[in-house]
Enzyme design. Structure first.
Site, PDB file in Angstrom:
ATOM      1  N   HIS A   1       0.835  -1.203   0.000  1.00 40.44           N
ATOM      2  CA  HIS A   1       0.000   0.000   0.000  1.00 40.44           C
ATOM      3  C   HIS A   1       0.877   1.265   0.000  1.00 40.44           C
ATOM      4  O   HIS A   1       0.689   2.169  -0.816  1.00 40.44           O
ATOM      5  CB  HIS A   1      -0.917   0.004   1.227  1.00 40.44           C
ATOM      6  CG  HIS A   1      -1.869   1.169   1.257  1.00 40.44           C
ATOM      7  ND1 HIS A   1      -3.202   1.053   0.975  1.00 40.44           N
ATOM      8  CD2 HIS A   1      -1.660   2.486   1.510  1.00 40.44           C
ATOM      9  CE1 HIS A   1      -3.790   2.233   1.050  1.00 40.44           C
ATOM     10  NE2 HIS A   1      -2.874   3.127   1.384  1.00 40.44           N
TER      11      HIS A   1
ATOM     12  N   GLU B   1       1.399   3.934  -3.211  1.00 42.25           N
ATOM     13  CA  GLU B   1       0.967   5.331  -3.101  1.00 42.25           C
ATOM     14  C   GLU B   1       2.119   6.300  -3.376  1.00 42.25           C
ATOM     15  O   GLU B   1       1.958   7.297  -4.076  1.00 42.25           O
ATOM     16  CB  GLU B   1       0.384   5.604  -1.700  1.00 42.25           C
ATOM     17  CG  GLU B   1      -0.982   4.966  -1.437  1.00 42.25           C
ATOM     18  CD  GLU B   1      -2.062   5.454  -2.391  1.00 42.25           C
ATOM     19  OE1 GLU B   1      -2.022   6.626  -2.813  1.00 42.25           O
ATOM     20  OE2 GLU B   1      -2.960   4.653  -2.741  1.00 42.25           O
TER      21      GLU B   1
ATOM     22  N   LYS C   1       3.110   6.283  -7.108  1.00 44.80           N
ATOM     23  CA  LYS C   1       2.132   6.992  -7.939  1.00 44.80           C
ATOM     24  C   LYS C   1       2.353   8.497  -7.848  1.00 44.80           C
ATOM     25  O   LYS C   1       2.279   9.210  -8.847  1.00 44.80           O
ATOM     26  CB  LYS C   1       0.703   6.677  -7.471  1.00 44.80           C
ATOM     27  CG  LYS C   1       0.145   5.384  -8.027  1.00 44.80           C
ATOM     28  CD  LYS C   1      -1.352   5.267  -7.737  1.00 44.80           C
ATOM     29  CE  LYS C   1      -1.664   5.487  -6.269  1.00 44.80           C
ATOM     30  NZ  LYS C   1      -3.059   5.459  -5.920  1.00 44.80           N
ATOM     31  N   ASN C   2       2.611   8.981  -6.625  1.00 43.24           N
ATOM     32  CA  ASN C   2       2.844  10.422  -6.459  1.00 43.24           C
ATOM     33  C   ASN C   2       4.047  10.878  -7.274  1.00 43.24           C
ATOM     34  O   ASN C   2       4.001  11.907  -7.940  1.00 43.24           O
ATOM     35  CB  ASN C   2       3.077  10.756  -4.977  1.00 43.24           C
ATOM     36  CG  ASN C   2       1.782  10.755  -4.181  1.00 43.24           C
ATOM     37  OD1 ASN C   2       0.695  10.672  -4.745  1.00 43.24           O
ATOM     38  ND2 ASN C   2       1.907  10.837  -2.872  1.00 43.24           N
TER      39      ASN C   2
HETATM   40  P1  ADP Z   1      -3.262  12.616  -4.002  1.00 41.67           P
HETATM   41  O1  ADP Z   1      -2.159  11.875  -4.664  1.00 41.67           O
HETATM   42  O2  ADP Z   1      -4.574  11.925  -4.089  1.00 41.67           O
HETATM   43  O3  ADP Z   1      -3.336  14.054  -4.428  1.00 41.67           O
HETATM   44  P2  ADP Z   1      -1.550  12.387  -1.712  1.00 41.67           P
HETATM   45  O4  ADP Z   1      -1.808  12.446  -0.246  1.00 41.67           O
HETATM   46  O5  ADP Z   1      -0.885  11.191  -2.235  1.00 41.67           O
HETATM   47  O6  ADP Z   1      -2.941  12.641  -2.438  1.00 41.67           O
HETATM   48  O7  ADP Z   1      -0.677  13.649  -2.112  1.00 41.67           O
HETATM   49  C1  ADP Z   1      -1.140  14.955  -1.795  1.00 41.67           C
HETATM   50  C2  ADP Z   1      -0.491  16.009  -2.657  1.00 41.67           C
HETATM   51  O8  ADP Z   1       0.895  16.103  -2.337  1.00 41.67           O
HETATM   52  C3  ADP Z   1      -0.511  15.722  -4.136  1.00 41.67           C
HETATM   53  O9  ADP Z   1      -1.739  16.118  -4.732  1.00 41.67           O
HETATM   54  C4  ADP Z   1       0.652  16.554  -4.632  1.00 41.67           C
HETATM   55  O10 ADP Z   1       0.269  17.893  -4.771  1.00 41.67           O
HETATM   56  C5  ADP Z   1       1.633  16.489  -3.467  1.00 41.67           C
HETATM   57  N1  ADP Z   1       2.705  15.502  -3.709  1.00 41.67           N
HETATM   58  C6  ADP Z   1       2.796  14.273  -3.159  1.00 41.67           C
HETATM   59  N2  ADP Z   1       3.903  13.624  -3.577  1.00 41.67           N
HETATM   60  C7  ADP Z   1       4.535  14.454  -4.417  1.00 41.67           C
HETATM   61  C8  ADP Z   1       5.741  14.358  -5.182  1.00 41.67           C
HETATM   62  N3  ADP Z   1       6.525  13.273  -5.175  1.00 41.67           N
HETATM   63  N4  ADP Z   1       6.087  15.458  -5.935  1.00 41.67           N
HETATM   64  C9  ADP Z   1       5.307  16.551  -5.964  1.00 41.67           C
HETATM   65  N5  ADP Z   1       4.160  16.691  -5.265  1.00 41.67           N
HETATM   66  C10 ADP Z   1       3.768  15.664  -4.498  1.00 41.67           C
HETATM   67 MG    MG Z   2      -1.248  10.190  -4.070  1.00 41.92          MG
END
Ligand code: ADP
Ligand code: MG
Length: 422
Positions: free
Chosen positions: A291, A295, A298-299
């Site tokens: 998990h 996650e 994907k980010n």
């Molecule tokens: P989601 O992916 O559904 O938006 P997350 O909690 O995974 O929710 O991430 C929240 C926000 O944090 C993302 O929408 C993005 O703006 C920012 N973020 C997370 N990881 C990264 C990353 N590796 N690089 C840039 N921004 C990021």
């Molecule tokens: Mg995310």
């Protein structure tokens, strides 16, 4: 619709006065190795008191939320599920145990008390008729069940164990849509307040609430798996004593890349370079690990694709580096996706904060645990951090705006930290 009777409400209040008992990963593994019907029976008794206590704490909290959040229809639905499951659990033993089994339960308790209890442990008079004198260590006493190994367990115990397992399976299923329904409740609350800001006290509540949910589902999942008979090699219930990190990481990479390429319509998305010793194994719950990795990947994939555009021929690769220390296993995921402005970093840990187009909430979608497609729920990071912390690890994010982001996932190797119990 389910209604909480005043009698049940009193019972819940009573249970909410008892402290919750944490169980460490190590204890779960020790307890679950080659369990006999007697051990499983003992475990069912532990759950018959521990789960109602945990559920009662949540019902109480759901009733006492700040700013009228408790009055939101979706929050009331969730509260009713907790109360209903509480009722199922407390009523089960007295209704389903034969007199013979009740006697047996009592004498097992007496024996384990003598072996495992501190002398002055408080007497908890539990309404379900089981004497649950002294809680810490009772049901997990290793000495007890090893002493009873080889004994003939009555058929009625076997049948009780089976029925108990079915009942908690139903409880787990009832709670599948909890995350999306609570999120729905927060949306109702924002609409009622006409504000987009979710206060820090609501954030703190969500952290406690979801952390507790992880713990409850862990205990139930473990019990169900143990009752299903001998598990796969190297597994104790849902815990894998030899989780291979390189394999798990590669699987998460493949899955995340697939979703990413599908979502953006790419022929070839960013590469992920994995640096991990092939034979690195440790004790963990694979579903939690996948998990988190999924996650985080994907980010990073999303950040890189959005930074370079979908027409890019060659994206800068993402690096996934695994370090094996004595104390912990650290995993760093580095991307060149442009990072996050410094002022935005605290926000990424808040629930429902997302810079992606918002996804429609669909409770039927939340089948087992919370898995969003590409992005857009804003739950990825905060929930992953809870999973990391649940077994004593942590998740940190460092951003270099204009360049990229590093996330550090620390996982405890020693695995004897107690569950955090909010
Ligand atoms: P989601 O992916 O559904 O938006 P997350 O909690 O995974 O929710 O991430 C929240 C926000 O944090 C993302 O929408 C993005 O703006 C920012 N973020 C997370 N990881 C990264 C990353 N590796 N690089 C840039 N921004 C990021
Ligand atoms: Mg995310």
């Amino acid at each position: 619709m389910y209604r909480i009777s005043s009698q049940l409400s009193e019972k819940i209040k009573h249970f909410a006065t008892f402290p919750q008992t944490g169980v460490s990963l190590r204890q779960m593994v020790m307890f679950g190795q080659n369990p006999t019907q007697g051990t499983l029976f003992k475990a069912s008794q532990f759950l018959s008191e521990e789960l109602p206590i945990r559920l009662a704490h949540r019902v109480k909290e759901l009733e006492e939320l700040p700013h009228n959040l408790s009055d939101m229809p979706s929050i009331i639905r969730v509260k009713n599920w907790y109360a209903q499951s509480f009722q199922d659990l407390v009523e089960f033993p007295s209704r389903e145990m034969t007199p013979g089994l009740k006697e047996m339960a009592k004498s097992m308790n007496r024996q384990s008390e003598m072996q495992a209890l501190p002398e002055n442990s408080p007497n908890l008079a539990m309404p379900n008729g089981i004497n649950t004198n002294g809680r810490k260590g009772v049901s997990l006493s290793h000495r007890y069940h090893s002493a009873m190994d080889g004994a003939e367990w009555p058929a009625e115990m076997h049948s009780y164990n089976e029925r108990f397992t079915k009942m908690i399976e139903a409880v787990k299923r009832r709670h599948d849509p909890v995350v999306t329904t609570v999120a729905q409740g927060i949306l109702e609350f924002k609409q009622a307040k006409r504000s987009h800001i979710v206060d820090t006290d609501v954030q703190a509540f969500l952290d406690r609430f979801y952390m507790s949910r992880i713990g409850i589902r862990m205990l139930i999942g473990q019990h169900i798996a143990l009752n299903k008979g001998p598990s796969r090699k190297d597994y104790v219930g849902i815990i894998c004593t030899k989780t291979n990190l390189a394999d798990m990481a590669q699987e998460a990479i493949d899955n995340a890349k697939f979703i990413c390429e599908d979502y953006y319509g790419l022929f070839r998305g960013p590469e992920v370079h994995l640096h991990c010793k092939k034979d690195l194994e440790f004790m963990y719950v694979p579903s939690h690990l996948s998990h988190m990795l999924f996650e985080l990947l994907k980010n990073s994939l999303r950040a890189v694709v959005e930074q370079y555009g979908t027409e890019c021929d060659e994206y800068p690769p993402i690096k996934l580096i695994v370090a094996q220390g004595k104390e912990d296993i650290a995993i760093k995921i580095s991307d060149e996706g442009g990072g996050i402005p410094r002022s935005g970093v605290p926000l990424v840990w808040t629930y429902m904060y997302t810079t992606a187009p918002s996804q429609h909430l669909d409770p039927t979608f939340d089948k087992s645990d919370f898995k969003a497609p590409m992005a857009g729920f804003g739950y990825g990071l905060p929930i992953s951090r809870l999973y990391a912390r649940y077994f004593g690890g942590d998740l940190k994010l460092i951003s270099m705006e204009g360049y990229g982001t590093d996330v550090y996932l620390h996982l405890n190797r020693i695995s004897n930290s107690d569950e955090p119990l909010p």
